[in-house]
Design a protein around this motif. Structure first.
Motif, PDB file in Angstrom:
ATOM      1  N   TYR A  30       0.831  -1.193   0.000  1.00 35.17           N
ATOM      2  CA  TYR A  30       0.000   0.000   0.000  1.00 35.17           C
ATOM      3  C   TYR A  30       0.876   1.257   0.000  1.00 35.17           C
ATOM      4  O   TYR A  30       0.665   2.177  -0.796  1.00 35.17           O
ATOM      5  CB  TYR A  30      -0.944  -0.002   1.213  1.00 35.17           C
ATOM      6  N   TRP A  31       1.857   1.312   0.908  1.00 35.87           N
ATOM      7  CA  TRP A  31       2.718   2.486   0.991  1.00 35.87           C
ATOM      8  C   TRP A  31       3.568   2.660  -0.269  1.00 35.87           C
ATOM      9  O   TRP A  31       3.844   3.790  -0.680  1.00 35.87           O
ATOM     10  CB  TRP A  31       3.588   2.438   2.240  1.00 35.87           C
ATOM     11  N   THR A  32       3.958   1.557  -0.902  1.00 34.07           N
ATOM     12  CA  THR A  32       4.706   1.666  -2.164  1.00 34.07           C
ATOM     13  C   THR A  32       3.847   2.350  -3.214  1.00 34.07           C
ATOM     14  O   THR A  32       4.316   3.240  -3.936  1.00 34.07           O
ATOM     15  CB  THR A  32       5.159   0.276  -2.647  1.00 34.07           C
ATOM     16  N   HIS A  33       2.582   1.963  -3.279  1.00 31.88           N
ATOM     17  CA  HIS A  33       1.651   2.614  -4.216  1.00 31.88           C
ATOM     18  C   HIS A  33       1.528   4.105  -3.905  1.00 31.88           C
ATOM     19  O   HIS A  33       1.546   4.948  -4.812  1.00 31.88           O
ATOM     20  CB  HIS A  33       0.283   1.929  -4.147  1.00 31.88           C
ATOM     21  N   GLU A  37       2.848   7.853  -6.224  1.00 33.75           N
ATOM     22  CA  GLU A  37       2.006   8.983  -6.617  1.00 33.75           C
ATOM     23  C   GLU A  37       2.668  10.332  -6.317  1.00 33.75           C
ATOM     24  O   GLU A  37       2.158  11.369  -6.709  1.00 33.75           O
ATOM     25  CB  GLU A  37       0.652   8.911  -5.897  1.00 33.75           C
ATOM     26  N   ALA A  38       3.780  10.313  -5.614  1.00 33.63           N
ATOM     27  CA  ALA A  38       4.470  11.541  -5.197  1.00 33.63           C
ATOM     28  C   ALA A  38       5.830  11.630  -5.883  1.00 33.63           C
ATOM     29  O   ALA A  38       6.295  10.665  -6.501  1.00 33.63           O
ATOM     30  CB  ALA A  38       4.652  11.544  -3.689  1.00 33.63           C
ATOM     31  N   ASP A  79      13.135  12.260  -4.322  1.00 32.97           N
ATOM     32  CA  ASP A  79      13.846  13.367  -3.689  1.00 32.97           C
ATOM     33  C   ASP A  79      13.279  13.570  -2.291  1.00 32.97           C
ATOM     34  O   ASP A  79      12.095  13.306  -2.045  1.00 32.97           O
ATOM     35  CB  ASP A  79      13.673  14.648  -4.492  1.00 32.97           C
ATOM     36  N   LYS A  80      14.145  14.061  -1.396  1.00 33.40           N
ATOM     37  CA  LYS A  80      13.740  14.272  -0.015  1.00 33.40           C
ATOM     38  C   LYS A  80      14.192  15.653   0.446  1.00 33.40           C
ATOM     39  O   LYS A  80      15.263  16.107   0.072  1.00 33.40           O
ATOM     40  CB  LYS A  80      14.350  13.199   0.889  1.00 33.40           C
ATOM     41  N   ASP A 116       2.488  15.175  -6.075  1.00 35.30           N
ATOM     42  CA  ASP A 116       2.231  15.459  -4.669  1.00 35.30           C
ATOM     43  C   ASP A 116       3.495  15.377  -3.820  1.00 35.30           C
ATOM     44  O   ASP A 116       4.471  14.709  -4.176  1.00 35.30           O
ATOM     45  CB  ASP A 116       1.202  14.482  -4.119  1.00 35.30           C
ATOM     46  N   ILE A 117       3.441  16.036  -2.670  1.00 33.88           N
ATOM     47  CA  ILE A 117       4.505  16.025  -1.677  1.00 33.88           C
ATOM     48  C   ILE A 117       3.996  15.227  -0.488  1.00 33.88           C
ATOM     49  O   ILE A 117       2.934  15.529   0.057  1.00 33.88           O
ATOM     50  CB  ILE A 117       4.842  17.462  -1.212  1.00 33.88           C
ATOM     51  N   LEU A 118       4.745  14.199  -0.092  1.00 36.98           N
ATOM     52  CA  LEU A 118       4.370  13.407   1.077  1.00 36.98           C
ATOM     53  C   LEU A 118       5.141  13.895   2.293  1.00 36.98           C
ATOM     54  O   LEU A 118       6.351  14.109   2.227  1.00 36.98           O
ATOM     55  CB  LEU A 118       4.662  11.926   0.847  1.00 36.98           C
ATOM     56  N   LEU A 119       4.431  14.026   3.387  1.00 37.88           N
ATOM     57  CA  LEU A 119       4.967  14.519   4.645  1.00 37.88           C
ATOM     58  C   LEU A 119       4.867  13.405   5.668  1.00 37.88           C
ATOM     59  O   LEU A 119       3.809  12.793   5.822  1.00 37.88           O
ATOM     60  CB  LEU A 119       4.135  15.733   5.075  1.00 37.88           C
ATOM     61  N   GLY A 120       5.974  13.118   6.361  1.00 37.69           N
ATOM     62  CA  GLY A 120       5.959  12.071   7.370  1.00 37.69           C
ATOM     63  C   GLY A 120       6.507  12.554   8.694  1.00 37.69           C
ATOM     64  O   GLY A 120       7.106  13.621   8.786  1.00 37.69           O
ATOM     65  N   GLY A 121       6.278  11.758   9.730  1.00 40.63           N
ATOM     66  CA  GLY A 121       6.766  12.092  11.054  1.00 40.63           C
ATOM     67  C   GLY A 121       5.646  12.561  11.959  1.00 40.63           C
ATOM     68  O   GLY A 121       4.469  12.337  11.679  1.00 40.63           O
ATOM     69  N   VAL A 122       6.016  13.237  13.052  1.00 41.95           N
ATOM     70  CA  VAL A 122       5.025  13.714  14.005  1.00 41.95           C
ATOM     71  C   VAL A 122       5.214  15.200  14.311  1.00 41.95           C
ATOM     72  O   VAL A 122       4.292  15.991  14.148  1.00 41.95           O
ATOM     73  CB  VAL A 122       5.064  12.885  15.322  1.00 41.95           C
TER      74      VAL A 122
END
Length: 184
Positions: A30-33, A37-38, A79-80, A116-122
């Protein structure tokens, strides 16, 4: 304009500690999919150091099962951007460290061409949510009650309640539920 999407795993009781959730094949697929998209990942230092060099090393060695290797390859290809005042250097050449104003930099990134830009963390996402810059929320809820652990928005005051609209839900084989919300 690119969307900033906050994507995270959490337990039923809202714990965002990666050691408390289920890491199975269905979740990784799921997360690979989602990653595909980003074209940009945004992290703070702590989350970045949880992900790198672990996943790039898996991508180099293909030392895991297919689902892990596919996730690693996809993660490594993106890219990160890492927001940090203490991180001295990035572990890979696809990473840029940003020390400037968080709000200004995110607004610039959203204006750039791309997916899209994916944002992770807290901690970093909590700040960006409080600033009203997160457009979409993607939560994968794991069938686990952790009882303790770090939670989103700890120590952050929202100026007003944030109303979300559910636009997609998917049940994964493991019993995890993926929920996608748009900010209203």
């Amino acid at each position: 304009m690119r969307k900033l999407i906050y994507a995270i795993n959490l337990t039923i009781d809202g714990c965002f500690d990666h050691t408390k959730v289920i890491g199975d094949e269905a979740m990784l697929e799921y997360w690979t999919h989602v990653l595909r998209e980003a074209d940009l990942l945004v992290y703070g230092r702590i989350t970045y150091q949880l992900m790198v060099p672990y996943w790039p090393d898996v991508a180099k060695n293909h030392s895991m099962a297919k689902a892990e290797n596919d996730f690693a390859d996809t993660f490594d290809s993106l890219d990160k951007v890492v927001f940090s005042r203490s991180l001295e250097r990035a572990e890979d050449k696809k990473t840029r460290i940003v020390r400037t104003d968080l709000q200004d930099e995110i607004l610039k990134l959203k204006q750039q061409e791309g997916r899209d830009i994916l944002l992770g963390g807290v901690a970093l996402p909590s700040q960006l949510i409080a600033l009203g810059l997160v457009d979409e929320f993607l939560f994968v809820i794991h069938p686990v009650i952790a009882g303790e652990g770090k939670r989103l928005m700890e120590g952050i005051d929202l100026q007003e309640r944030l109303q979300l609209r559910l636009v997609e839900s998917k049940i994964l084989k493991s019993g995890c539920v993926a929920l996608r919300y748009l900010k209203q």
